[in-house]
Write an enzyme that holds these catalytic residues in place. Sequence first.
Site, mmCIF file in Angstrom:
data_model
loop_
_atom_site.group_PDB
_atom_site.id
_atom_site.type_symbol
_atom_site.label_atom_id
_atom_site.label_comp_id
_atom_site.label_asym_id
_atom_site.label_seq_id
_atom_site.Cartn_x
_atom_site.Cartn_y
_atom_site.Cartn_z
ATOM 1 N N ASP A 299 -8.595 -8.788 -2.280
ATOM 2 C CA ASP A 299 -7.898 -7.884 -1.370
ATOM 3 C C ASP A 299 -6.990 -6.892 -2.092
ATOM 4 O O ASP A 299 -6.309 -7.221 -3.053
ATOM 5 C CB ASP A 299 -7.070 -8.660 -0.348
ATOM 6 C CG ASP A 299 -6.440 -7.708 0.652
ATOM 7 O OD1 ASP A 299 -7.176 -6.975 1.313
ATOM 8 O OD2 ASP A 299 -5.194 -7.663 0.715
ATOM 9 N N HIS B 78 7.436 -3.396 0.075
ATOM 10 C CA HIS B 78 7.775 -2.395 -0.939
ATOM 11 C C HIS B 78 9.233 -2.007 -0.723
ATOM 12 O O HIS B 78 9.713 -2.025 0.404
ATOM 13 C CB HIS B 78 6.898 -1.141 -0.799
ATOM 14 C CG HIS B 78 5.438 -1.389 -1.048
ATOM 15 N ND1 HIS B 78 4.940 -1.723 -2.288
ATOM 16 C CD2 HIS B 78 4.372 -1.361 -0.212
ATOM 17 C CE1 HIS B 78 3.623 -1.879 -2.205
ATOM 18 N NE2 HIS B 78 3.251 -1.681 -0.957
ATOM 19 N N ASN C 112 -3.040 0.542 4.120
ATOM 20 C CA ASN C 112 -4.477 0.685 3.883
ATOM 21 C C ASN C 112 -5.222 -0.504 4.474
ATOM 22 O O ASN C 112 -4.932 -1.622 4.093
ATOM 23 C CB ASN C 112 -4.743 0.765 2.372
ATOM 24 C CG ASN C 112 -6.194 1.087 2.074
ATOM 25 O OD1 ASN C 112 -6.886 1.679 2.893
ATOM 26 N ND2 ASN C 112 -6.670 0.665 0.910
ATOM 27 N N HIS D 296 -11.978 -7.254 1.801
ATOM 28 C CA HIS D 296 -11.307 -5.964 2.009
ATOM 29 C C HIS D 296 -12.408 -4.905 1.983
ATOM 30 O O HIS D 296 -12.950 -4.596 0.919
ATOM 31 C CB HIS D 296 -10.284 -5.771 0.889
ATOM 32 C CG HIS D 296 -9.686 -4.393 0.807
ATOM 33 N ND1 HIS D 296 -8.358 -4.150 1.085
ATOM 34 C CD2 HIS D 296 -10.225 -3.192 0.459
ATOM 35 C CE1 HIS D 296 -8.108 -2.854 0.918
ATOM 36 N NE2 HIS D 296 -9.222 -2.244 0.528
ATOM 37 N N HIS E 132 0.999 -10.684 1.325
ATOM 38 C CA HIS E 132 1.253 -10.376 -0.087
ATOM 39 C C HIS E 132 2.697 -10.772 -0.407
ATOM 40 O O HIS E 132 3.630 -10.160 0.116
ATOM 41 C CB HIS E 132 1.024 -8.888 -0.355
ATOM 42 C CG HIS E 132 -0.383 -8.450 -0.071
ATOM 43 N ND1 HIS E 132 -1.386 -8.533 -1.016
ATOM 44 C CD2 HIS E 132 -0.969 -7.980 1.055
ATOM 45 C CE1 HIS E 132 -2.536 -8.104 -0.480
ATOM 46 N NE2 HIS E 132 -2.301 -7.773 0.776
ATOM 47 N N LEU E 133 2.856 -11.792 -1.238
ATOM 48 C CA LEU E 133 4.211 -12.290 -1.537
ATOM 49 C C LEU E 133 4.775 -11.709 -2.832
ATOM 50 O O LEU E 133 5.933 -11.945 -3.160
ATOM 51 C CB LEU E 133 4.228 -13.815 -1.595
ATOM 52 C CG LEU E 133 4.057 -14.521 -0.248
ATOM 53 C CD1 LEU E 133 4.034 -16.045 -0.442
ATOM 54 C CD2 LEU E 133 5.154 -14.139 0.732
ATOM 55 N N ASP F 7 -1.040 -8.794 7.006
ATOM 56 C CA ASP F 7 -1.152 -7.985 5.786
ATOM 57 C C ASP F 7 0.251 -7.577 5.303
ATOM 58 O O ASP F 7 0.460 -6.439 4.842
ATOM 59 C CB ASP F 7 -2.045 -6.755 6.002
ATOM 60 C CG ASP F 7 -2.595 -6.202 4.690
ATOM 61 O OD1 ASP F 7 -2.262 -6.748 3.619
ATOM 62 O OD2 ASP F 7 -3.344 -5.212 4.740
HETATM 63 ZN ZN LIG Z 1 -6.815 -5.159 2.078
HETATM 64 ZN ZN LIG Z 2 -3.786 -7.022 2.073
#
Ligand SMILES: [Zn+2]
Ligand SMILES: [Zn+2]
Length: 421
Positions: free
Chosen positions: A151, A307, A276, A178, A62-63, A303
């Site tokens: 996702d 944050h 998660n 997901h 996740h960018l 993943d």
């Molecule tokens: Zn996921």
């Molecule tokens: Zn993810």
Amino acid sequence: MTIYIKNARIIDPANRRDEFGDILIHNGIIAKKQQDLVRKADRVIDAAGLFAIPGLVDMHVHLRDPGQTHKEDIFSGSIAAAFGGITTVAAMPNTEPVVDNLQTIQYILNKAQNAAVRILPVGAMTMGLKGEELSDFESLHKAGAVAFSDDGRPVENTKIMLEALKLAQSLNVPILSHCEDLYLSNGIINESDISLRHSIPGTPTAAEDAATARDVALAASAGCSIHICHVSTKTSLDIIKAAKSAGVRVTCETAPHYFAFSDQCLESMDADYRMNPPLRGEEHRIAVVNAIKDGTIDVIATDHAPHTDEEKSDFIKAPNGVIGMQTSLASAYTCLVKPGDISINRLIELMSVNPAKILNLPYGTLSEGAPADVVLFDPGIDWTVEKDRLPGKSHNTPFKGKKLSGKVVMTICGGRIVYEE
Ligand SMILES: [Zn+2]
Ligand SMILES: [Zn+2]
């Protein structure tokens, strides 16, 4: 640019190669050894004591770009990737706006031109990740989407999920699923003695398992392939293992935190251990290690989910997710190769060869003529993860303070040195 690497232990499982030797890089590709090019090389690197491995392919990242660039952006994420030996990143579509349209694909590809490593967009399976209407797979794929995923969320409607699998199959593009049953997953950590003792809402393993079973059943019934994201439980692995042996075209990934940690870490009430699916009990951690050993798990992805410190400061309110690209290779080497659970060759299959294959990409190999994605890894360096010194905008790593064995000392992407210790 011509780079000559000599005396390396070359580990290239795609070609069943593990031998000491030299690699010549010329014009962005791995070249046949020619003495005149070697003589004129711009860089000669003595890699004695180092592993030369194909650049890693992280198929789950996740960018945060566009939309949440205070957490990460395409450029900062690419620097974090290069530090970890990752030369190809598949960027998940849960950005703002969601990657369900051509403009956002184009935005990512434009920005990726200045990134340190290859950034490839994953398209949203459904419009706005709402699970109601499929996105235009064909045009998004033509524009550069290497896979489709919602996702962050499951596609709850079974019929829409089945349609997505069939459409993806017709385009020969993977679906990354997901698996989470939202009726069951009301918690913020694993449902266990810890969640009960601290009166923290827990999510049972069944939330993952029920959704995994559904998606595997859909793939089996339609004769389609499916890739299951971030598997964390024993039962999900049992389901996938049984499906594979029955000939269902299912592949799956796990992430380093699921084999490095169990939910005991949550006693610390530190949100850097919250993601998660959540960290599970020790029996699940062991099941993940066993599934890596027996071939049930095909891929280790991160993943990577940045944050800010501020967002992670409140244990209960903090968003789910941990970063991972900076430490994935070293943590996997430390937890899996060093204790003798798997070989370094198998690790490179999990982190480079297999994800490239699933995404239909020409990477994950040191073959002559292949794009020169080469990582030099020093298995002899022990280092402690200092979270504030890691590249990338966010520092929410569960590996903070951990001593890891093995470190990337150089990353070459497409013949360019993009990281050097
Ligand atoms: Zn996921
Ligand atoms: Zn993810």
